[in-house]
Design a protein around this motif. Structure first.
Motif, short mmCIF file in Angstrom:
data_model
loop_
_atom_site.label_atom_id
_atom_site.label_comp_id
_atom_site.label_asym_id
_atom_site.label_seq_id
_atom_site.Cartn_x
_atom_site.Cartn_y
_atom_site.Cartn_z
N LYS A 20 -13.42 -8.72 2.99
CA LYS A 20 -14.25 -9.29 1.98
C LYS A 20 -14.79 -10.68 2.35
N PHE A 21 -16.14 -10.88 2.05
CA PHE A 21 -16.36 -12.22 2.44
C PHE A 21 -17.62 -12.46 1.34
N GLU A 22 -18.05 -13.52 0.80
CA GLU A 22 -19.10 -13.89 -0.12
C GLU A 22 -20.05 -14.73 0.40
N VAL A 23 -21.32 -14.26 -0.18
CA VAL A 23 -22.57 -14.78 0.14
C VAL A 23 -23.23 -15.50 -1.15
N LEU A 53 -20.78 -2.35 7.49
CA LEU A 53 -21.06 -3.45 6.37
C LEU A 53 -21.71 -3.00 5.21
N PHE A 54 -21.07 -3.43 3.99
CA PHE A 54 -21.52 -2.67 2.83
C PHE A 54 -21.75 -3.91 1.82
N ARG A 113 -20.69 -10.00 -2.74
CA ARG A 113 -19.68 -9.73 -1.93
C ARG A 113 -19.95 -8.61 -0.91
N TYR A 114 -19.77 -9.04 0.03
CA TYR A 114 -19.94 -8.08 1.48
C TYR A 114 -18.56 -7.75 1.91
#
Length: 119
Positions: A20-23, A53-54, A113-114
């Motif tokens: 998970k990473f955040e944009v 990627l979701f 969140r991606y």
């Protein structure tokens, strides 16, 4: 049941691992092999041709530089277009999606969140 009544996590496959990473802002993003390795992503075990990627319950198109050899080498990277938080998810909290006061701005969160995984 209307679309607004869904919980929103139906896309998750619990047999997979996700990073998970955040944009916070709309733009084109790049993650290189060093950033992925530093996050603990198992580069040596994953064929880059199978990366997915979701975000917002949907698969996001990605470009993978260097995927042709089936190995994520130094210099390889993933690029994708990310969208900032908007009122799309907020709409589910209203009895009718059209009741959302601002579909272009989230009233609750500025982060999207991606989730990166592989098949």
């Amino acid at each position: 049941m209307g679309a607004w009544a869904q919980y929103g996590n139906e896309w998750i496959d619990h047999d997979r691992r996700y990073w998970k990473f955040e944009v916070f802002a709309t733009g084109t993003y790049r993650m290189d092999s060093a950033a992925l390795a530093n996050s603990g992503f198992p580069l040596a075990q994953v064929d880059p041709r199978h990366l997915m990627l979701f975000s917002k319950e949907k698969q996001v198109p990605i470009f993978v530089q260097g995927e042709d050899d089936g190995v994520f080498d130094a210099g390889d990277f993933i690029e994708f277009r990310a969208e900032k938080a908007d009122g799309e998810v907020d709409s589910r909290m209203y009895p009718f999606p059209a009741a959302n006061p601002n579909p272009y701005y989230s009233l609750f969160n500025d982060t999207v969140r991606y989730f990166l995984t592989w098949d």
